[in-house]
Design an enzyme around this catalytic site. Sequence first.
Site, short mmCIF file in Angstrom:
data_model
loop_
_atom_site.label_atom_id
_atom_site.label_comp_id
_atom_site.label_asym_id
_atom_site.label_seq_id
_atom_site.Cartn_x
_atom_site.Cartn_y
_atom_site.Cartn_z
N HIS A 157 75.31 76.11 92.26
CA HIS A 157 75.80 76.04 90.88
C HIS A 157 77.10 76.85 90.73
CE1 HIS A 157 71.30 75.59 89.80
NE2 HIS A 157 71.84 74.44 89.48
N ARG A 200 74.85 66.32 95.36
CA ARG A 200 74.56 66.85 96.69
C ARG A 200 74.31 65.70 97.67
NH1 ARG A 200 70.11 70.44 93.93
NH2 ARG A 200 70.32 68.57 92.68
N LYS A 255 59.76 70.50 78.95
CA LYS A 255 59.91 70.83 80.37
C LYS A 255 59.36 72.22 80.66
CE LYS A 255 63.46 70.42 83.90
NZ LYS A 255 64.85 70.10 84.20
N SER A 284 67.37 74.76 92.94
CA SER A 284 66.55 75.83 92.38
C SER A 284 65.14 75.76 92.95
CB SER A 284 66.50 75.72 90.85
OG SER A 284 67.80 75.79 90.32
P1 ADP Z 1 69.12 69.74 85.88
O1 ADP Z 1 67.72 70.15 85.55
O2 ADP Z 1 69.92 69.28 84.69
O3 ADP Z 1 69.27 68.85 87.10
P2 ADP Z 1 70.07 71.89 87.56
O4 ADP Z 1 70.23 73.31 87.16
O5 ADP Z 1 69.05 71.59 88.62
O6 ADP Z 1 69.82 71.13 86.24
O7 ADP Z 1 71.46 71.31 88.06
C1 ADP Z 1 72.59 71.22 87.23
C2 ADP Z 1 73.65 70.41 87.95
O8 ADP Z 1 74.07 71.11 89.11
C3 ADP Z 1 73.20 69.03 88.43
O9 ADP Z 1 74.26 68.11 88.29
C4 ADP Z 1 72.89 69.26 89.89
O10 ADP Z 1 73.01 68.08 90.65
C5 ADP Z 1 73.96 70.27 90.25
N1 ADP Z 1 73.61 71.09 91.41
C6 ADP Z 1 72.47 71.77 91.65
N2 ADP Z 1 72.50 72.39 92.82
C7 ADP Z 1 73.71 72.11 93.38
C8 ADP Z 1 74.35 72.43 94.63
N3 ADP Z 1 73.75 73.15 95.56
N4 ADP Z 1 75.60 71.97 94.81
C9 ADP Z 1 76.21 71.20 93.89
N5 ADP Z 1 75.66 70.84 92.71
C10 ADP Z 1 74.43 71.28 92.46
#
Ligand code: ADP
Length: 156
Positions: free
Chosen positions: A17, A90, A41, A128
Site C-alpha cells: 500500500h 498485483r 465487513k 493484508s
Molecule cells: P480493499 O478491501 O478495498 O481491497 P485493500 O486495503 O486490501 O482494500 O487494498 C486497497 C488497494 O490496494 C486495492 O486496490 C489493492 O489491490 C491494492 N493493494 C493491496 N496490496 C497491494 C500491493 N502489495 N501492491 C499493490 N497494490 C496493493
Amino acid sequence: MKIAIYPGSFDPITNGHLDIIKRATKLFDKVIVVLAKNSSKKYRFSLEDRKEMVEDSLKDLKNVEVDICEGLTVEYAKKKGAVAMIRGLRVVSDFEYEWSLTAANQFINSDIETVFLMAHRDLTFLSSSTIDEMVRNNVDVSSLVPQVVLEKYKAK
Ligand code: ADP
C-alpha cells in the site's frame, strides 16, 4: 489542484500500500487515503487502529491526508473534488474484482477516473491477509510492513 483518493481497508497497511501511495503522490497534487468503514465487513483491526497505523506510516509524506468513508467511495471522491481513484493491481486475479468495481463506479459517476498502478515487482505477493497469516505463524514480517503495524500486532 489535482486530487486523487486511494480507498481501501488497510487491515493492516502494508509496504505494498505504502509503495502505491508514494508513487501516487508524484502523480497528483494531493492524495487522500480513505479508510473504508463498512458495517457488513469484519475487520481484523478496529477503525481507530487502522487509521492510526496509516497515519503513522505516512507522517513523512507532505501531500497526503487520511480520512474515513462510510458510504460509496466514488461519491466521497466527488465531494472532495477528486478527479481520480487510485487502485493497485498485483496479480491477474485482482483484475476481475477491480474491473467490476471500476465498472460499477463508472455507472455511478463516470467523471471519477479509476487509475491503476501496478504493484512493485517485489511486492506482488503482499496483501493484508498474507501478513496476518504470516504473523499468526511467527514469520518475521518486519521488512513487509511499517514498524507501527508490528507494534499493533504485539499489543493485540
Ligand atoms: P480493499 O478491501 O478495498 O481491497 P485493500 O486495503 O486490501 O482494500 O487494498 C486497497 C488497494 O490496494 C486495492 O486496490 C489493492 O489491490 C491494492 N493493494 C493491496 N496490496 C497491494 C500491493 N502489495 N501492491 C499493490 N497494490 C496493493
